[in-house]
Design an enzyme around this catalytic site. Structure first.
Site, PDB file in Angstrom:
ATOM      1  N   SER A  87       0.816  -1.219   0.000  1.00 37.16           N
ATOM      2  CA  SER A  87       0.000   0.000   0.000  1.00 37.16           C
ATOM      3  C   SER A  87       0.849   1.268   0.000  1.00 37.16           C
ATOM      4  CB  SER A  87      -0.911   0.004   1.225  1.00 37.16           C
ATOM      5  OG  SER A  87      -1.707  -1.147   1.226  1.00 37.16           O
ATOM      6  N   GLY A  88       1.847   1.338   0.877  1.00 43.72           N
ATOM      7  CA  GLY A  88       2.659   2.552   1.013  1.00 43.72           C
ATOM      8  C   GLY A  88       3.550   2.778  -0.194  1.00 43.72           C
ATOM      9  N   GLU A  92       9.289  -5.551  -6.332  1.00 41.78           N
ATOM     10  CA  GLU A  92       8.475  -6.341  -5.399  1.00 41.78           C
ATOM     11  C   GLU A  92       8.863  -7.810  -5.589  1.00 41.78           C
ATOM     12  OE1 GLU A  92       6.019  -6.057  -2.844  1.00 41.78           O
ATOM     13  OE2 GLU A  92       6.396  -8.206  -2.922  1.00 41.78           O
ATOM     14  N   CYS A 149      -5.902  -7.327   4.933  1.00 45.69           N
ATOM     15  CA  CYS A 149      -7.220  -6.683   5.063  1.00 45.69           C
ATOM     16  C   CYS A 149      -8.266  -7.190   4.072  1.00 45.69           C
ATOM     17  CB  CYS A 149      -7.094  -5.181   4.852  1.00 45.69           C
ATOM     18  SG  CYS A 149      -5.624  -4.459   5.548  1.00 45.69           S
ATOM     19  N   LYS A 182      -9.105 -10.985   4.318  1.00 43.71           N
ATOM     20  CA  LYS A 182      -9.671 -11.130   5.671  1.00 43.71           C
ATOM     21  C   LYS A 182     -11.122 -10.650   5.697  1.00 43.71           C
ATOM     22  CE  LYS A 182      -9.912  -7.879   8.213  1.00 43.71           C
ATOM     23  NZ  LYS A 182      -8.913  -7.246   9.030  1.00 43.71           N
ATOM     24  N   TYR A 223      -3.508  -3.202  -9.510  1.00 39.01           N
ATOM     25  CA  TYR A 223      -2.352  -2.482  -8.952  1.00 39.01           C
ATOM     26  C   TYR A 223      -1.265  -2.315 -10.013  1.00 39.01           C
ATOM     27  CZ  TYR A 223      -3.473  -1.765  -4.056  1.00 39.01           C
ATOM     28  OH  TYR A 223      -4.012  -1.285  -2.898  1.00 39.01           O
ATOM     29  N   GLY A 258      -3.811 -12.085  21.284  1.00 41.43           N
ATOM     30  CA  GLY A 258      -5.004 -11.337  21.693  1.00 41.43           C
ATOM     31  C   GLY A 258      -5.186 -10.042  20.935  1.00 41.43           C
ATOM     32  N   TYR A 271      -5.503  -7.687  17.093  1.00 37.65           N
ATOM     33  CA  TYR A 271      -6.464  -7.568  15.992  1.00 37.65           C
ATOM     34  C   TYR A 271      -6.611  -8.903  15.252  1.00 37.65           C
ATOM     35  CZ  TYR A 271      -6.005  -2.365  15.290  1.00 37.65           C
ATOM     36  OH  TYR A 271      -6.014  -1.011  15.374  1.00 37.65           O
ATOM     37  N   GLU A 322      -9.838 -11.325  15.206  1.00 40.35           N
ATOM     38  CA  GLU A 322     -10.633 -11.376  13.974  1.00 40.35           C
ATOM     39  C   GLU A 322     -10.731 -12.810  13.445  1.00 40.35           C
ATOM     40  OE1 GLU A 322      -9.853  -6.864  12.266  1.00 40.35           O
ATOM     41  OE2 GLU A 322      -8.644  -8.475  11.459  1.00 40.35           O
ATOM     42  N   ARG A 329      -5.601  -5.589  23.904  1.00 45.91           N
ATOM     43  CA  ARG A 329      -4.892  -4.648  24.768  1.00 45.91           C
ATOM     44  C   ARG A 329      -4.697  -3.320  24.039  1.00 45.91           C
ATOM     45  NH1 ARG A 329       0.472  -3.486  25.616  1.00 45.91           N
ATOM     46  NH2 ARG A 329       1.245  -5.188  24.326  1.00 45.91           N
ATOM     47  N   HIS A 346     -33.048   8.565  12.969  1.00 53.83           N
ATOM     48  CA  HIS A 346     -33.825   7.580  13.720  1.00 53.83           C
ATOM     49  C   HIS A 346     -34.558   6.619  12.798  1.00 53.83           C
ATOM     50  CE1 HIS A 346     -35.965   6.158  17.217  1.00 53.83           C
ATOM     51  NE2 HIS A 346     -37.099   6.250  16.551  1.00 53.83           N
ATOM     52  N   GLU A 385     -27.437   6.830  16.442  1.00 56.77           N
ATOM     53  CA  GLU A 385     -28.090   8.043  16.947  1.00 56.77           C
ATOM     54  C   GLU A 385     -27.797   8.244  18.432  1.00 56.77           C
ATOM     55  OE1 GLU A 385     -32.482   8.103  17.434  1.00 56.77           O
ATOM     56  OE2 GLU A 385     -32.435   5.994  16.869  1.00 56.77           O
TER      57      GLU A 385
HETATM   58  P1  NDP Z   1      -0.786  -7.202  17.744  1.00 49.77           P
HETATM   59  O1  NDP Z   1       0.491  -6.554  18.104  1.00 49.77           O
HETATM   60  O2  NDP Z   1      -2.037  -6.409  17.651  1.00 49.77           O
HETATM   61  O3  NDP Z   1      -1.075  -8.397  18.746  1.00 49.77           O
HETATM   62  C1  NDP Z   1      -0.127  -9.379  19.023  1.00 49.77           C
HETATM   63  C2  NDP Z   1      -0.677 -10.275  20.111  1.00 49.77           C
HETATM   64  O4  NDP Z   1       0.190 -11.350  20.331  1.00 49.77           O
HETATM   65  C3  NDP Z   1      -0.828  -9.549  21.437  1.00 49.77           C
HETATM   66  O5  NDP Z   1      -1.988 -10.054  22.042  1.00 49.77           O
HETATM   67  C4  NDP Z   1       0.438  -9.965  22.169  1.00 49.77           C
HETATM   68  O6  NDP Z   1       0.306  -9.995  23.559  1.00 49.77           O
HETATM   69  C5  NDP Z   1       0.617 -11.384  21.685  1.00 49.77           C
HETATM   70  N1  NDP Z   1       2.013 -11.805  21.732  1.00 49.77           N
HETATM   71  C6  NDP Z   1       3.095 -11.131  21.292  1.00 49.77           C
HETATM   72  N2  NDP Z   1       4.221 -11.851  21.483  1.00 49.77           N
HETATM   73  C7  NDP Z   1       3.836 -13.005  22.060  1.00 49.77           C
HETATM   74  C8  NDP Z   1       4.532 -14.143  22.524  1.00 49.77           C
HETATM   75  N3  NDP Z   1       5.860 -14.251  22.418  1.00 49.77           N
HETATM   76  N4  NDP Z   1       3.827 -15.149  23.069  1.00 49.77           N
HETATM   77  C9  NDP Z   1       2.477 -15.061  23.177  1.00 49.77           C
HETATM   78  N5  NDP Z   1       1.764 -13.996  22.772  1.00 49.77           N
HETATM   79  C10 NDP Z   1       2.437 -12.984  22.217  1.00 49.77           C
HETATM   80  O7  NDP Z   1      -0.451  -7.958  16.391  1.00 49.77           O
HETATM   81  P2  NDP Z   1      -1.344  -8.629  15.289  1.00 49.77           P
HETATM   82  O8  NDP Z   1      -0.472  -9.689  14.742  1.00 49.77           O
HETATM   83  O9  NDP Z   1      -2.692  -8.993  15.782  1.00 49.77           O
HETATM   84  O10 NDP Z   1      -1.524  -7.454  14.241  1.00 49.77           O
HETATM   85  C11 NDP Z   1      -0.397  -6.749  13.722  1.00 49.77           C
HETATM   86  C12 NDP Z   1      -0.786  -5.352  13.323  1.00 49.77           C
HETATM   87  O11 NDP Z   1      -1.575  -5.408  12.162  1.00 49.77           O
HETATM   88  C13 NDP Z   1      -1.618  -4.637  14.350  1.00 49.77           C
HETATM   89  O12 NDP Z   1      -0.793  -3.871  15.186  1.00 49.77           O
HETATM   90  C14 NDP Z   1      -2.539  -3.795  13.562  1.00 49.77           C
HETATM   91  O13 NDP Z   1      -2.055  -2.479  13.527  1.00 49.77           O
HETATM   92  C15 NDP Z   1      -2.547  -4.387  12.190  1.00 49.77           C
HETATM   93  N6  NDP Z   1      -3.865  -4.950  11.867  1.00 49.77           N
HETATM   94  C16 NDP Z   1      -4.950  -4.142  11.766  1.00 49.77           C
HETATM   95  C17 NDP Z   1      -6.194  -4.646  11.466  1.00 49.77           C
HETATM   96  C18 NDP Z   1      -7.370  -3.752  11.380  1.00 49.77           C
HETATM   97  O14 NDP Z   1      -7.195  -2.550  11.288  1.00 49.77           O
HETATM   98  N7  NDP Z   1      -8.585  -4.270  11.458  1.00 49.77           N
HETATM   99  C19 NDP Z   1      -6.385  -6.071  11.231  1.00 49.77           C
HETATM  100  C20 NDP Z   1      -5.188  -6.852  11.380  1.00 49.77           C
HETATM  101  C21 NDP Z   1      -3.992  -6.291  11.673  1.00 49.77           C
HETATM  102  P3  NDP Z   1       0.491  -8.681  24.485  1.00 49.77           P
HETATM  103  O15 NDP Z   1      -0.757  -7.881  24.331  1.00 49.77           O
HETATM  104  O16 NDP Z   1       0.660  -9.244  25.852  1.00 49.77           O
HETATM  105  O17 NDP Z   1       1.710  -7.989  23.982  1.00 49.77           O
END
Ligand code: NDP
Length: 452
Positions: A14-15, A35, A48, A51, A99, A176, A178, A182, A205, A435, A440
């Site tokens: 994208s960028g 690329e 995206c 997904k 693209y 935990g 995105y 998802e 988080r 409404h 709303e």
């Molecule tokens: P995130 O950084 O959002 O989440 C990573 C998760 O993995 C966290 O819950 C983290 O825990 C956990 N984690 C990291 N290291 C370990 C480990 N060694 N062992 C166990 N758990 C671990 O990354 P994602 O991969 O979900 O997404 C990457 C990026 O992509 C996001 O930051 C987001 O910006 C982008 N994205 C955006 C979307 C959207 O806009 N809808 C959709 C998908 C991606 P902890 O919280 O404890 O660090």
């Protein structure tokens, strides 16, 4: 000195594509772009776009159940994964071609090869060719990271999710963020039994606590088994699948284990550090507000800089770079108040500060309402949606808006405009409601729920 190109872009995501196109079409620059994989990058090819199509696919069983509650004699048959996957692949081929066509019509020369930086003004392709360029833009994105646990090779990442030979019956999702949240919802909607393991206390988080709590509750009500405060110690191949041993001592068998434990910037073996480009602790390229690295002719945008890792952000960073360097319009992209959505079911849309972050910053008022939306309440569901505003006591500006609801992504885009313009709570109050809608409620929140 005459250069082969005015700009050489490494990375066709994208960028990189936006920067190349604007520099060539609007800035009149001679642009080359390399690329190594498919044109379009993470968002289009393995992020995206596929997904979101899988989110759509996974939402039909619930829609049909609702249709029944509304009086339709509706039923849903089996999901034909190979048929969907084939259509998905066709769609991605179409997008990749679009693209390429865009780059071609802008006059960008594309090279289907990996490129590395040889010096401040020279890149070398895997084909052996080298090109000189006045400016080099690194837009190589990131890749999924799987922690170093025994059996990690048994796990897949989001990269593989769109090409699975078959859908799993029992799936484990680790992480935990995105992507984990998802895909837990997608797999659940497509009929798998889903467990999500997250090492922290609550998924998502960084998002507003009330909002992430509601998403987690809804996911659990939808049948996803979320295990917080636990992690996976090791994976083992078994006769029936993959056995996962967790830190809480439990052992469970799955057909598929997907890790979504974050992404790492693609900076390795690009030749950057030797040149003096600074690399941060997470492997990201360090840039200033103009996306310029410590080597003046080398810039970087998008996930490889690990600022805000979202497609539209990479696009804006790429555009600002091209405007600045080739358009005679110095432009900095402001990373504040970026709205985003998590496409869980229900979706979480968010812009600005969480209640927790805002409280640390200044005295606030919190306005919120959680209610059963008309459409699903009629169908007999107990699920609730949340509309929440965080307001500065001093300036009355909306500091944050958090929505948990179907289509929250669509809603937060519009709320984001007003908030970006500096809307106050009173501006929201003066806005007449549409409404009957869920959104709303954002303009009818009369009394603060609490102050802090
Ligand atoms: P995130 O950084 O959002 O989440 C990573 C998760 O993995 C966290 O819950 C983290 O825990 C956990 N984690 C990291 N290291 C370990 C480990 N060694 N062992 C166990 N758990 C671990 O990354 P994602 O991969 O979900 O997404 C990457 C990026 O992509 C996001 O930051 C987001 O910006 C982008 N994205 C955006 C979307 C959207 O806009 N809808 C959709 C998908 C991606 P902890 O919280 O404890 O660090």
């Amino acid at each position: 000195m005459a250069f082969d190109y005015d700009l050489f872009v490494i990375g066709g995501g994208s960028g990189g594509v936006r920067a190349a196109r604007i520099a060539a079409a609007e800035g009149g620059a001679r642009v080359g772009l390399a690329e190594e994989s498919r044109m379009g990058g993470t968002c289009v090819i393995r992020g995206c776009v596929p997904k979101k199509l899988m989110v759509f696919a996974s939402s039909f069983p619930e829609a049909v159940a609702e249709a029944r509650a509304y009086g339709w004699d509706a039923g849903i048959g089996a999901f034909d994964w190979p048929q969907f996957r084939t259509r998905l692949e066709t769609e991605l081929d179409r997008l990749e071609a679009a693209y390429r066509a865009t780059l071609k019509s802008a006059g960008v020369t594309t090279h289907d090869a990996r490129a590395v930086v040889e010096d401040a003004h020279r890149v070398r392709l895997a084909t052996g060719e080298t090109f000189s360029a006045k400016h080099i833009l690194i837009a190589t994105g990131g890749r999924p990271f799987v922690p170093d646990i025994p059996g990690r090779e048994l796990a897949v990442t989001s990269n593989e999710m769109f090409h699975l030979p078959a859908l799993p019956k029992r799936a484990l999702v680790v992480g935990g963020g995105y992507i984990a949240s998802e895909f837990a919802c997608i797999l659940n909607g497509l009929g798998a039994t889903v467990c999500q393991y997250y090492r922290g206390a609550q998924i998502l988080r960084g998002f507003d606590e009330e909002a992430r709590g509601l998403v987690a509750t809804a996911m659990q009500q939808n049948g996803i088994s979320i295990h917080c405060g636990t992690d996976i110690l090791r994976l083992e191949k078994t006769a029936g699948g993959i056995s996962a041993v967790a830190t809480d001592g439990t052992e469970q068998e799955f057909d598929l284990v997907m890790y979504a434990t974050g992404r790492h910037p693609n900076t390795e073996n690009l030749g950057l550090e030797a040149l003096g480009v600074q690399i941060g602790r997470r492997g990201q390229i360090l840039v200033d507000e103009w996306s310029q690295t410590a080597v003046p002719s080398i810039y970087a945008v998008g996930d490889v800089t690990d600022r805000v890792n979202l497609t539209p952000v990479a696009i804006r960073e790429g555009h600002a770079f091209a405007d600045t360097v080739f358009g005679g319009k110095p432009t900095r992209f402001d990373h504040d108040l970026i709205a985003s959505a998590v496409f869980t079911q229900p979706e979480l849309g968010s812009v600005g500060l969480s209640e927790e972050a805002a409280r640390e910053q200044e005295p606030i008022e919190v306005y919120a309402t959680a209610f059963r939306p008309m459409k699903t309440a009629f169908a007999g569901h107990s699920n609730r949606v949340l509309m929440k505003l965080i307001v500065s006591q001093k300036t009355r500006r909306i500091l944050g808006c958090h929505i948990v609801a179907p289509e929250a992504g669509e809603m937060i885009q519009l709320a984001g405009i007003a908030i970006r313009m500096g809307a106050t709570k009173e501006d929201f109050d003066r806005t007449c409601a549409v409404h009957p809608t869920m959104a709303e409620e954002l303009v009818t929140l009369r009394k603060p729920l609490r102050t802090a």
